[in-house]
Design an enzyme around this catalytic site. Structure first.
Site, PDB file in Angstrom:
ATOM      1  N   TRP A   1       1.191  -1.364   0.059  1.00 34.50           N
ATOM      2  CA  TRP A   1       0.010  -0.193   0.094  1.00 34.50           C
ATOM      3  C   TRP A   1       0.578   1.213  -0.082  1.00 34.50           C
ATOM      4  O   TRP A   1       0.164   2.701  -0.566  1.00 34.50           O
ATOM      5  CB  TRP A   1      -0.751   0.057   1.446  1.00 34.50           C
ATOM      6  CG  TRP A   1       0.240   0.169   2.291  1.00 34.50           C
ATOM      7  CD1 TRP A   1       0.934  -0.306   2.666  1.00 34.50           C
ATOM      8  CD2 TRP A   1      -1.068   0.862   3.575  1.00 34.50           C
ATOM      9  NE1 TRP A   1       1.477  -0.266   4.393  1.00 34.50           N
ATOM     10  CE2 TRP A   1       0.330   0.802   5.094  1.00 34.50           C
ATOM     11  CE3 TRP A   1      -1.686   1.671   3.806  1.00 34.50           C
ATOM     12  CZ2 TRP A   1       0.284   1.556   6.072  1.00 34.50           C
ATOM     13  CZ3 TRP A   1      -1.798   2.709   4.477  1.00 34.50           C
ATOM     14  CH2 TRP A   1      -0.620   2.713   5.820  1.00 34.50           C
ATOM     15  N   ASP A   2       2.220   0.939   0.376  1.00 30.75           N
ATOM     16  CA  ASP A   2       2.921   2.129   0.654  1.00 30.75           C
ATOM     17  C   ASP A   2       3.233   3.227  -0.924  1.00 30.75           C
ATOM     18  O   ASP A   2       3.039   4.039  -0.402  1.00 30.75           O
ATOM     19  CB  ASP A   2       4.756   1.091   0.830  1.00 30.75           C
ATOM     20  CG  ASP A   2       4.758   0.500   1.308  1.00 30.75           C
ATOM     21  OD1 ASP A   2       3.410   0.633   2.134  1.00 30.75           O
ATOM     22  OD2 ASP A   2       6.132   0.346   2.114  1.00 30.75           O
TER      23      ASP A   2
ATOM     24  N   LYS B   1       2.622  -0.193  16.770  1.00 34.74           N
ATOM     25  CA  LYS B   1       3.765   0.083  15.106  1.00 34.74           C
ATOM     26  C   LYS B   1       3.981   1.038  14.937  1.00 34.74           C
ATOM     27  O   LYS B   1       4.889   1.475  14.357  1.00 34.74           O
ATOM     28  CB  LYS B   1       3.284  -1.212  13.993  1.00 34.74           C
ATOM     29  CG  LYS B   1       5.208  -1.240  13.480  1.00 34.74           C
ATOM     30  CD  LYS B   1       4.815  -2.531  12.843  1.00 34.74           C
ATOM     31  CE  LYS B   1       5.919  -2.613  11.568  1.00 34.74           C
ATOM     32  NZ  LYS B   1       5.831  -3.739  10.791  1.00 34.74           N
ATOM     33  N   GLN B   2       2.503   1.429  14.362  1.00 37.33           N
ATOM     34  CA  GLN B   2       2.439   2.768  13.232  1.00 37.33           C
ATOM     35  C   GLN B   2       1.150   3.747  13.054  1.00 37.33           C
ATOM     36  O   GLN B   2       0.323   3.500  14.270  1.00 37.33           O
ATOM     37  CB  GLN B   2       3.045   2.285  11.830  1.00 37.33           C
ATOM     38  CG  GLN B   2       2.051   2.073  11.638  1.00 37.33           C
ATOM     39  CD  GLN B   2       2.476   1.014  10.148  1.00 37.33           C
ATOM     40  OE1 GLN B   2       3.165  -0.036  10.537  1.00 37.33           O
ATOM     41  NE2 GLN B   2       2.812   1.112   9.335  1.00 37.33           N
TER      42      GLN B   2
ATOM     43  N   GLU C   1       0.796  -3.062  12.403  1.00 41.59           N
ATOM     44  CA  GLU C   1       0.519  -4.439  12.376  1.00 41.59           C
ATOM     45  C   GLU C   1       1.053  -5.112  13.863  1.00 41.59           C
ATOM     46  O   GLU C   1       1.185  -6.063  13.723  1.00 41.59           O
ATOM     47  CB  GLU C   1       1.880  -4.615  11.676  1.00 41.59           C
ATOM     48  CG  GLU C   1       1.346  -4.326   9.821  1.00 41.59           C
ATOM     49  CD  GLU C   1       2.596  -4.480   8.979  1.00 41.59           C
ATOM     50  OE1 GLU C   1       3.460  -4.974   8.977  1.00 41.59           O
ATOM     51  OE2 GLU C   1       1.480  -4.311   7.736  1.00 41.59           O
TER      52      GLU C   1
HETATM   53  C1  BGC Z   1       4.775  -1.862   7.405  1.00 41.45           C
HETATM   54  C2  BGC Z   1       4.025  -1.680   6.194  1.00 41.45           C
HETATM   55  C3  BGC Z   1       4.451  -1.609   5.110  1.00 41.45           C
HETATM   56  C4  BGC Z   1       5.464  -1.766   5.168  1.00 41.45           C
HETATM   57  C5  BGC Z   1       6.355  -1.846   3.679  1.00 41.45           C
HETATM   58  C6  BGC Z   1       6.244  -2.620   7.155  1.00 41.45           C
HETATM   59  O1  BGC Z   1       7.016  -2.871   8.241  1.00 41.45           O
HETATM   60  O2  BGC Z   1       4.323  -2.113   9.031  1.00 41.45           O
HETATM   61  O3  BGC Z   1       2.846  -0.997   6.420  1.00 41.45           O
HETATM   62  O4  BGC Z   1       3.384  -1.515   3.549  1.00 41.45           O
HETATM   63  O5  BGC Z   1       6.537  -2.456   6.400  1.00 41.45           O
HETATM   64  O6  BGC Z   1       6.791  -1.079   3.725  1.00 41.45           O
END
Ligand code: BGC
Length: 759
Positions: free
Chosen positions: A336-337, A576-577, A476
């Site tokens: 999704w980035d 985490k984010q 996550e």
């Molecule tokens: C993040 C995801 C991201 C992926 C790739 C993961 O660590 O939690 O949101 O899409 O890294 O960058």
């Protein structure tokens, strides 16, 4: 000429070889080449990748971006001593990547263990105007005495993805005195890669070619007089195809002919053409800042560099990998980035590229439909990780417990379904910024309808309302929850937009509209409490919180997992984010400024920022909440993810999304640019040590340029546009100068008099 930054490597250090190989990687969206040194080091990972060239090496392996045969390696022997910076002394050192023209340069004076000094200067670039072209030079000058010099270089197909070999060598050939060619095929026979190289020395030498053990090499041996310089030119053409229209021989012959044309022009002329292409990039996309911190400008140039080099603008069948084309992290997969972190830059600087990125999803709808169907849902469920086919590519298992032999399952492919709504969000943002009706009529509506259909089938009825169960939101660290706010709101937005655009484009379907209306009225949208805080999911608020400061101090390293199991982390208020904060960022009009601030204040202390996708979003929301200095602190932390001091921050490739966020942090943060109800809004507010911010922006059919200095915004536009500045809507044509103080009066509808129109 714009004064574009130069990125420097401060000194040779075995620990940071791979970090600099990533951040100084060169590329053009078609291919990327890590900035490995010409000479080998055991710690150094070489890498050359072609966008969209994926392959699966075998059983239990994951499809990955193929690391191609190496062309950058050059073995050098000086008076019988192997040239390596691990021995002898470095007397002078300079290594830099000039963003202006894309040239990576190194100049060293090296004293060999035998005490003799030599100057070695190398330079290379990946052409931006001829995508398969790479050119390099190595110049050697013995400084103390005439020297015996041996050089060996060629095409080295012993290169692997950490041991996994993807290519069969079909043939290697040498032509005339200067040309080598290797023809390779992926082991599944789906794609061919033909690498052709031209090598020429500026002085006479003994030379020969060898082909052995997957290496075809040219060898040169000569004596160079003291103070004389001998230069090796190497020009390489990397051709790739996955259609087999031509025979392999004809394809290889054509590649050689293309190389010959370039070789005849020579390094300097090829560099000049590529520089012109880069000049266009900087003209059309450079963000300029006058800051007391010079690194701020560097960060912005770094971002535009990588956003350009990572993006396959030429090919809608491939998209952007999580590490761009700079390394093998995340196997080169697309997340999704792309839609959420990378697409905005393209949307507002070269919208046709944003369109290509969306077409990539559209072209891969079959895989998404298949994934939904396999799980018993309608519509399209995009893979959490994808490569070239649109199939789910997320590895089933992550780390192994080597004591038990048990592997940890990766849950994202099973439950991180928000990607479906993220793609739909991007489709809508694209249309709002371009009004590209043709796209909306063809690809856009299909994407919106298929994604909406997924959510309508995905929701579960509980006591008369619709809920979305068993998902993972962007955070996550919190898995398998019900009614993740981010997911529910984005799904609602997805379905609402599908219904709206179907009506707008005359594609109403009674059944779809009825289902969509039912979904929209009954889907549970987690409500803000009396403080304005929206619960991240059904169970989040009941979980205990702990002091995260020591983990936050090591953000990005996932150190929490050293002290707690994943299950324990899941049972605490640990993010985490950005999750709810991410939601307020993407759908700002759904929340009041007070709610945005309340969620930021509540969730930030609970967020470790272990993902590189986190801080920048906090920065943008912080800026929107009026705390420009706080936003700047987040922005700098975002910059430091790859450009900071950690020597291993990006060994396996840069963090592509974080790069997009550097641009977004400034444009959406400090310039306050956002799309609200489909319209363009700006509200610049700069950190105290920024004197000036200037940037171009594409909006619908206008090319705009903004300059903000001394609290005055100068807008230049090629076509009249309507935009909202600091809350007041105005029409701009030509050039308009708007002073912030004139906008301070309470907004009461449309203002037409603010600002001065210049001729
Ligand atoms: C993040 C995801 C991201 C992926 C790739 C993961 O660590 O939690 O949101 O899409 O890294 O960058």
């Amino acid at each position: 000429m714009l004064n574009v930054s130069v990125l420097t490597d401060p000194g040779f250090c075995p620990h940071s070889l791979n970090k600099y190989a990533s951040i100084m990687a060169c590329g053009n969206g078609y291919m990327g080449i890590r900035a490995a040194h010409e000479e080998d080091y055991t710690q150094q990972t070489r890498g050359m990748y072609l966008a969209g060239l994926y392959h699966r090496a075998g059983r239990n392996e994951t499809t990955e971006l193929v690391n191609l045969p190496d062309i950058t390696g050059i073995e050098v022997e000086l008076d019988g001593v192997n040239f390596t910076l691990l021995s002898g002394d470095i007397i002078e050192w300079q290594r830099e990547l000039a963003f202006a023209n894309g040239e990576l340069r190194r100049s060293v004076i090296w004293r060999s263990p035998d005490g003799k000094r030599y100057r070695l200067e190398s330079r290379r670039f990946v052409s931006l105007d001829q995508l398969p072209l790479v050119a390099m030079q190595l110049a050697i000058t013995p400084l103390d005495a005439a020297s015996q010099v041996v050089m060996k270089t060629g095409i080295d197909a012993t290169q692997t993805n950490t041991g996994r070999q993807h290519l069969d060598e079909i043939s290697v050939r040498v032509f005339d005195q200067h040309y080598m060619q290797g023809v390779y095929e992926t082991q599944d026979r789906a794609a061919d890669v033909v690498i052709s190289a031209f090598c020429q020395l500026s002085a006479d030498s003994e030379s020969c070619f060898t082909a052995k053990n997957r290496r075809v090499s040219a060898h040169y041996c000569l004596t160079i007089a003291q103070g004389d310089t001998v230069t090796l030119d190497k020009i390489v053409w990397v051709a790739h195809r996955s259609d087999k229209a031509l025979s392999q021989e004809s394809f290889a012959r054509r590649a050689l002919a293309d190389l010959k044309v370039c070789a005849a022009r020579g390094y300097a002329s090829l560099l000049e053409s590529s520089s012109c292409a880069w000049a266009d990039v900087w003209r059309n996309a450079r963000v300029e800042v006058a800051s007391a911190v010079p690194d701020d400008q560097m960060a912005l140039d770094y971002a535009v560099w990588h956003l350009t080099t990572m993006t396959p603008a030429h090919d809608e069948r491939s998209s952007i990998a999580a590490k761009g084309l700079t390394g093998e992290g995340y196997k080169g997969h697309v997340f999704w980035d792309t839609e959420i972190f990378l697409l905005p830059f393209h949307l507002f600087t070269r919208p046709q590229v944003a369109r290509n990125l969306l077409r990539y999803r559209w072209l891969n709808l079959a895989g998404a439909r298949e994934k939904a169907r396999r799980n018993g849902w309608p519509g399209a469920l995009f893979p959490w990780e994808s490569a070239s086919s649109g199939k789910e590519e997320t590895p089933e298992f992550a780390a192994i417990n080597i004591r038990t032999g048990m592997r940890q399952k990766v849950a994202s492919a099973l439950a991180e379904h928000h990607i479906v709504a993220d793609v739909a969000w991007a489709v809508v943002a694209y249309w709002q910024a371009t009004h590209d009706d043709t796209f909306m009529r063809n690809e856009g509506l299909t994407l919106l309808m298929e994604t909406a259909a997924f959510w309508m089938g995905r929701a579960t009825e509980v006591d008369g309302r619709l809920e979305i169960h068993d998902v993972i939101g962007p955070d996550e660290y919190t898995e398998h929850v019900n009614n993740n706010a981010y997911t529910n709101y984005l799904a609602w937005h997805n379905v609402a937009c599908a219904r709206r655009f179907m009506a707008q484009f005359g594609r109403e379907d009674a059944r779809f509209t009825e289902n969509a209306t039912r979904f929209l009225t009954r889907l549970w949208l987690p409500e803000a409490n009396s403080d304005g805080v929206i619960p991240q999911d059904d169970t989040f608020m009941a979980k205990p919180a702990i002091d995260l400061s020591r983990y936050k101090a090591k953000a990005g390293k996932q150190t929490i997992l050293l002290d707690y199991s994943r299950a324990e982390v899941n049972d605490m208020q640990i993010l985490k984010q950005a999750d709810v904060v991410m939601l307020t960022y993407l759908l700002p009009e759904r929340f009041t400024p007070q709610q945005c601030a309340a969620n930021l204040a509540f969730y930030e202390p609970r967020t470790i920022h272990d993902s590189s996708l986190s801080k920048a979003i906090h920065g943008i929301v912080t800026a929107r909440c009026g705390d420009t200095e706080g936003a700047y602190a987040f922005w700098r932390d975002g910059v430091a993810i790859d450009l900071g001091d950690d020597p291993h921050s990006c060994d396996d490739g840069i963090h592509a999304a974080a790069t997009g966020a550097i641009w977004s942090g400034v444009i959406q943060g400090f310039a306050g640019m956002q799309i609200v109800e489909g319209e363009l809004h700006l509200a610049p507010s700069l950190p105290a040590h920024w004197r000036r911010l200037a940037f171009p922006l594409r909006w619908r059919n206008a090319t705009l340029h903004f300059t903000y200095e001394n609290e005055v915004l100068t807008i230049e536009t090629t076509t009249p546009v309507t935009l909202t500045l600091w809350g007041k809507t105005l029409r701009v044509s030509g050039r308009k100068v708007c002073a912030y103080k004139d906008f301070l009066a309470p907004a009461n509808g449309t203002a037409t008099t603010e600002g001065r129109d210049d001729a």
